[in-house]
Write an enzyme that holds these catalytic residues in place. Structure first.
Site, PDB file in Angstrom:
ATOM      1  N   ALA A  16       0.808  -1.222   0.000  1.00 29.27           N
ATOM      2  CA  ALA A  16       0.000   0.000   0.000  1.00 29.27           C
ATOM      3  C   ALA A  16       0.837   1.266   0.000  1.00 29.27           C
ATOM      4  O   ALA A  16       0.326   2.366  -0.187  1.00 29.27           O
ATOM      5  CB  ALA A  16      -0.935   0.002   1.209  1.00 29.27           C
ATOM      6  N   ARG A  21      10.513   6.632  -3.259  1.00 28.94           N
ATOM      7  CA  ARG A  21      11.922   6.601  -3.653  1.00 28.94           C
ATOM      8  C   ARG A  21      12.114   6.107  -5.093  1.00 28.94           C
ATOM      9  O   ARG A  21      13.187   6.246  -5.669  1.00 28.94           O
ATOM     10  CB  ARG A  21      12.718   5.729  -2.662  1.00 28.94           C
ATOM     11  N   LYS A  28       5.316   1.393  -7.233  1.00 28.30           N
ATOM     12  CA  LYS A  28       6.577   0.648  -7.102  1.00 28.30           C
ATOM     13  C   LYS A  28       6.383  -0.834  -7.366  1.00 28.30           C
ATOM     14  O   LYS A  28       7.154  -1.442  -8.110  1.00 28.30           O
ATOM     15  CB  LYS A  28       7.150   0.855  -5.695  1.00 28.30           C
ATOM     16  N   THR A  87       3.266   0.311   8.193  1.00 25.22           N
ATOM     17  CA  THR A  87       3.150  -1.123   7.926  1.00 25.22           C
ATOM     18  C   THR A  87       2.269  -1.825   8.968  1.00 25.22           C
ATOM     19  O   THR A  87       1.588  -2.803   8.649  1.00 25.22           O
ATOM     20  CB  THR A  87       4.545  -1.776   7.913  1.00 25.22           C
ATOM     21  N   GLY A 149      15.561  -1.500   9.159  1.00 20.18           N
ATOM     22  CA  GLY A 149      15.339  -1.514  10.606  1.00 20.18           C
ATOM     23  C   GLY A 149      16.372  -2.437  11.244  1.00 20.18           C
ATOM     24  O   GLY A 149      16.686  -3.490  10.711  1.00 20.18           O
ATOM     25  N   ASN A 386       9.030 -20.135 -52.773  1.00 19.18           N
ATOM     26  CA  ASN A 386      10.130 -19.186 -52.600  1.00 19.18           C
ATOM     27  C   ASN A 386       9.659 -17.803 -53.026  1.00 19.18           C
ATOM     28  O   ASN A 386       9.150 -17.625 -54.132  1.00 19.18           O
ATOM     29  CB  ASN A 386      11.336 -19.611 -53.440  1.00 19.18           C
ATOM     30  N   ASN A 395      -0.800  -4.960 -48.463  1.00 19.07           N
ATOM     31  CA  ASN A 395      -2.004  -5.436 -47.770  1.00 19.07           C
ATOM     32  C   ASN A 395      -2.965  -4.314 -47.435  1.00 19.07           C
ATOM     33  O   ASN A 395      -4.078  -4.559 -47.020  1.00 19.07           O
ATOM     34  CB  ASN A 395      -1.602  -6.177 -46.487  1.00 19.07           C
TER      35      ASN A 395
HETATM   36  C1  UD1 Z   1      10.436  -1.885   6.282  1.00 11.82           C
HETATM   37  C2  UD1 Z   1      10.601  -2.133   7.781  1.00 11.82           C
HETATM   38  C3  UD1 Z   1      12.086  -2.244   8.103  1.00 11.82           C
HETATM   39  C4  UD1 Z   1      12.701  -3.356   7.295  1.00 11.82           C
HETATM   40  C5  UD1 Z   1      12.418  -3.181   5.801  1.00 11.82           C
HETATM   41  C6  UD1 Z   1      12.822  -4.430   5.064  1.00 11.82           C
HETATM   42  C7  UD1 Z   1       8.731  -1.037   8.901  1.00 11.82           C
HETATM   43  C8  UD1 Z   1       8.297   0.135   9.704  1.00 11.82           C
HETATM   44  N1  UD1 Z   1       9.995  -1.063   8.526  1.00 11.82           N
HETATM   45  O1  UD1 Z   1      11.075  -0.652   5.989  1.00 11.82           O
HETATM   46  O2  UD1 Z   1      12.262  -2.514   9.503  1.00 11.82           O
HETATM   47  O3  UD1 Z   1      14.105  -3.384   7.527  1.00 11.82           O
HETATM   48  O4  UD1 Z   1      11.010  -2.978   5.562  1.00 11.82           O
HETATM   49  O5  UD1 Z   1      12.670  -4.306   3.677  1.00 11.82           O
HETATM   50  O6  UD1 Z   1       7.938  -1.919   8.694  1.00 11.82           O
HETATM   51  N2  UD1 Z   1       3.480  -0.393   3.147  1.00 11.82           N
HETATM   52  C9  UD1 Z   1       2.115  -0.457   3.284  1.00 11.82           C
HETATM   53  N3  UD1 Z   1       1.475   0.534   3.948  1.00 11.82           N
HETATM   54  C10 UD1 Z   1       2.138   1.575   4.509  1.00 11.82           C
HETATM   55  C11 UD1 Z   1       3.554   1.627   4.371  1.00 11.82           C
HETATM   56  C12 UD1 Z   1       4.192   0.626   3.702  1.00 11.82           C
HETATM   57  O7  UD1 Z   1       1.482  -1.388   2.791  1.00 11.82           O
HETATM   58  O8  UD1 Z   1       1.486   2.447   5.090  1.00 11.82           O
HETATM   59  C13 UD1 Z   1       4.151  -1.463   2.400  1.00 11.82           C
HETATM   60  C14 UD1 Z   1       4.979  -0.925   1.250  1.00 11.82           C
HETATM   61  O9  UD1 Z   1       4.196  -0.852   0.075  1.00 11.82           O
HETATM   62  C15 UD1 Z   1       6.081  -1.963   1.143  1.00 11.82           C
HETATM   63  C16 UD1 Z   1       6.222  -2.491   2.557  1.00 11.82           C
HETATM   64  O10 UD1 Z   1       5.042  -2.125   3.243  1.00 11.82           O
HETATM   65  O11 UD1 Z   1       5.721  -3.018   0.290  1.00 11.82           O
HETATM   66  C17 UD1 Z   1       7.425  -1.899   3.276  1.00 11.82           C
HETATM   67  O12 UD1 Z   1       7.325  -0.494   3.246  1.00 11.82           O
HETATM   68  P1  UD1 Z   1       8.590   0.407   3.005  1.00 11.82           P
HETATM   69  O13 UD1 Z   1       8.164   1.833   3.061  1.00 11.82           O
HETATM   70  O14 UD1 Z   1       9.328  -0.055   1.826  1.00 11.82           O
HETATM   71  O15 UD1 Z   1       9.396   0.077   4.346  1.00 11.82           O
HETATM   72  P2  UD1 Z   1      10.945   0.126   4.567  1.00 11.82           P
HETATM   73  O16 UD1 Z   1      11.357   1.541   4.795  1.00 11.82           O
HETATM   74  O17 UD1 Z   1      11.632  -0.623   3.507  1.00 11.82           O
HETATM   75 CA    CA Z   2      11.047  -1.570   1.511  1.00 11.49          CA
END
Ligand code: UD1
Ligand code: CA
Length: 485
Positions: A16, A21, A28, A87, A149, A386, A395
């Site tokens: 979501a 980035r 993405k 997340t 993290g 041929n 065409n």
């Molecule tokens: C996250 C972890 C981090 C870990 C890393 C590994 C958290 C807070 N951090 O960081 O500890 O080392 O993944 O790859 O979880 N997403 C949602 N809803 C949201 C935000 C994000 O569904 O509100 C989804 C994103 O689409 C993505 C995933 O969660 O697929 C991870 O989100 P992202 O922002 O990439 O987290 P990282 O900063 O990579």
């Molecule tokens: Ca990520």
């Protein structure tokens, strides 16, 4: 899956986030690697675990992502994340999308971790269930942990908490064990803990990572298990990582085909989608791209410099410097160099599409050849025919497209135009330079070229003193090249 026993399983795939980035108009998780969107890789893995529920969580650009999920994973339960970010909130929304009385294990993965495989997840679930813990976190030990993290452990090595990069102290930033973003939770404990997680962090988001510390505070056990192969948990946040993971996945795909009996001269310049299929003793030469549902038959040689999209190549065929989409190349056939096969091209066994030839919607029968400088569109050619050099199948009348039909064992002259709709019977011939506007019956020779007139001494009279005139005069004087006309 046997190891689950009576347990139930739900797999949540987080997708979501905005993916800022990537700096992209496209979500993405819809960026592709090896022929599938990132989300496609994640859902393929999630769907192989035998779970009762596969729950992708989406929000950002829902209108692009939801149709993909509905088309390819119609059994998935799409969960919509609300306006609360993070997340942790995403997983809460996932739990709201499945029955409230769901009990069992909840696996959480991300749509941006495409190399994660089924054995790794099965191992994690197994470790989770056998240890009877509330949460199991997959970790990785990285040389460069920046961005991830960090996994904070006590002095005796037991799991303490996860601290996000942005929230970490200087000391914590030195920790090389990171959260891979892949977890197994007990469903009931996860629900309760998520209810207690706040958003007091640098991003003001509700972090899933805070569930670990929350569970420990409630007296439950949490374990962190390091993955053995760090590539499996590589997350994609920007296009640099996209390229790195694409190259690594391709290296693995090439290696698997090599071990299955395919010769690949240069894996670094050979790009094979996960959806492609190759037979034994196929040889792939540098600069070859096998895209989509492409299939290469045993013993075929493809490359150098070939792009095949959704194209089937028969056993023993040869394809050199060519681009083909939605086409079929028969067994033993030869294509290229410099050939462009557009959708609907169907070249029969031992046939040939040669140099500077473009084809579209063209069925070319077994043993028939279009060797040089031609366009064959909306046509059907029988067997053993041929087509002369420099032939155009006209065409298009400016409004509509029409079909041409050429029989078997036909010989057409060089520089012909077939003005469609047109039909040439079996065994017919056409003369060089013919513009064929009327059907030709079997065995007939068609010609409509004006009789040739040679105007004697035209160059000498009209271009006096030129190099051509001088050469002509010299030739006449020596009695060379005299003409009878
Ligand atoms: C996250 C972890 C981090 C870990 C890393 C590994 C958290 C807070 N951090 O960081 O500890 O080392 O993944 O790859 O979880 N997403 C949602 N809803 C949201 C935000 C994000 O569904 O509100 C989804 C994103 O689409 C993505 C995933 O969660 O697929 C991870 O989100 P992202 O922002 O990439 O987290 P990282 O900063 O990579
Ligand atoms: Ca990520």
């Amino acid at each position: 899956m046997n190891l689950m026993g009576e347990q139930h399983l739900a797999v949540v795939v987080l997708a979501a986030g905005a993916g800022t980035r990537m700096k992209s108009n496209k979500p993405k998780v819809m960026h592709e690697i090896a022929g599938l969107p990132l989300l496609g890789h994640a859902l393929a893995t999630a769907s192989s675990l035998g779970a009762s529920f596969v729950v992708p969580v989406i929000r950002h650009q829902r209108e692009v992502i939801a149709p993909y999920i509905e088309a390819f994973y119609p059994n998935a339960v799409i969960a919509d994340q609300d306006e609360i970010p993070g997340t942790g909130r995403a997983v809460e929304c996932a739990l709201d999308a499945i029955p409230a009385d769901f009990k069992g294990a909840v696996v959480v993965t991300s749509g941006d971790v495409p190399l994660l495989d089924v054995p790794t997840l099965e191992g994690l679930i197994d470790a989770h269930l056998s240890q009877g813990v509330a949460a199991t976190v997959l970790t990785a030990i990285l040389d460069d942990p920046s961005g991830y993290g960090r996994v904070v452990r006590t002095s005796d090595g037991s799991f303490l908490k996860i601290v996000e990069d942005r929230d970490a102290s200087k000391k914590q930033l030195e920790i090389r064990e990171v959260n891979a973003g892949v977890y197994v939770f007990d469903a009931e404990h996860l629900r309760t803990a998520l209810g207690r997680v706040g958003s007091h962090n640098a991003q003001g988001e509700k972090y899933l990572t805070d569930v670990a510390a929350e569970l420990l505070a409630e007296g439950f056990e949490v374990q962190g298990i390091p993955v053995t192969d760090n590539w499996l948990v590589a997350g994609i946040n920007d296009r640099v990582q996209l390229a790195e993971v694409t190259a690594e996945l391709n290296r693995r795909i090439c290696e698997a085909w090599q071990l299955a009996g395919v010769t690949i001269l240069d894996p670094s310049s050979t790009w094979i989608d996960v959806t492609a299929e190759l037979g034994q003793d196929v040889t792939l030469l540098p600069g070859t791209y096998l895209r989509g549902m492409t299939k290469i038959g045993p013993g075929a040689t493809v490359g150098p410099e070939v792009v095949l999209v959704d194209t089937e190549v028969g056993a023993g065929a040869t394809v050199i410097k060519a681009h083909a989409t939605g086409s079929r190349i028969g067994a033993g056939a030869s294509v290229g160099p410099f050939s462009f096969l557009r959708p609907g091209t169907d070249l029969g066994a031992d046939g040939k599409i040669g140099t500077f030839v473009e084809t579209k919607n063209a069925k070319i029968g077994a043993g028939s050849k279009v060797p040089h400088l031609s366009y064959v569109g909306d046509a059907e050619i029988g067997e053993g025919s041929n087509i002369g050099a420099g032939t155009i199948f006209a065409n298009y009348d400016g409004v509509n497209k029409h079909r041409s039909k050429i029989g078997s064992h036909v010989r057409t002259g060089s520089d012909n135009v077939f003005v469609a709709p047109i039909e040439i019977g079996d065994g017919a011939y056409t003369a060089a330079g013919t513009i064929v506007r009327r059907d030709v019956a079997p065995g007939e020779l068609a010609m409509n070229v004006a009789p040739q007139r040679n105007l004697a001494d035209w160059v000498i009279q009209k271009r006096p003193g030129s190099a051509a005139a001088n050469a002509a005069e010299a030739a006449k004087a020596s009695g060379k090249n005299s003409s009878e006309n």
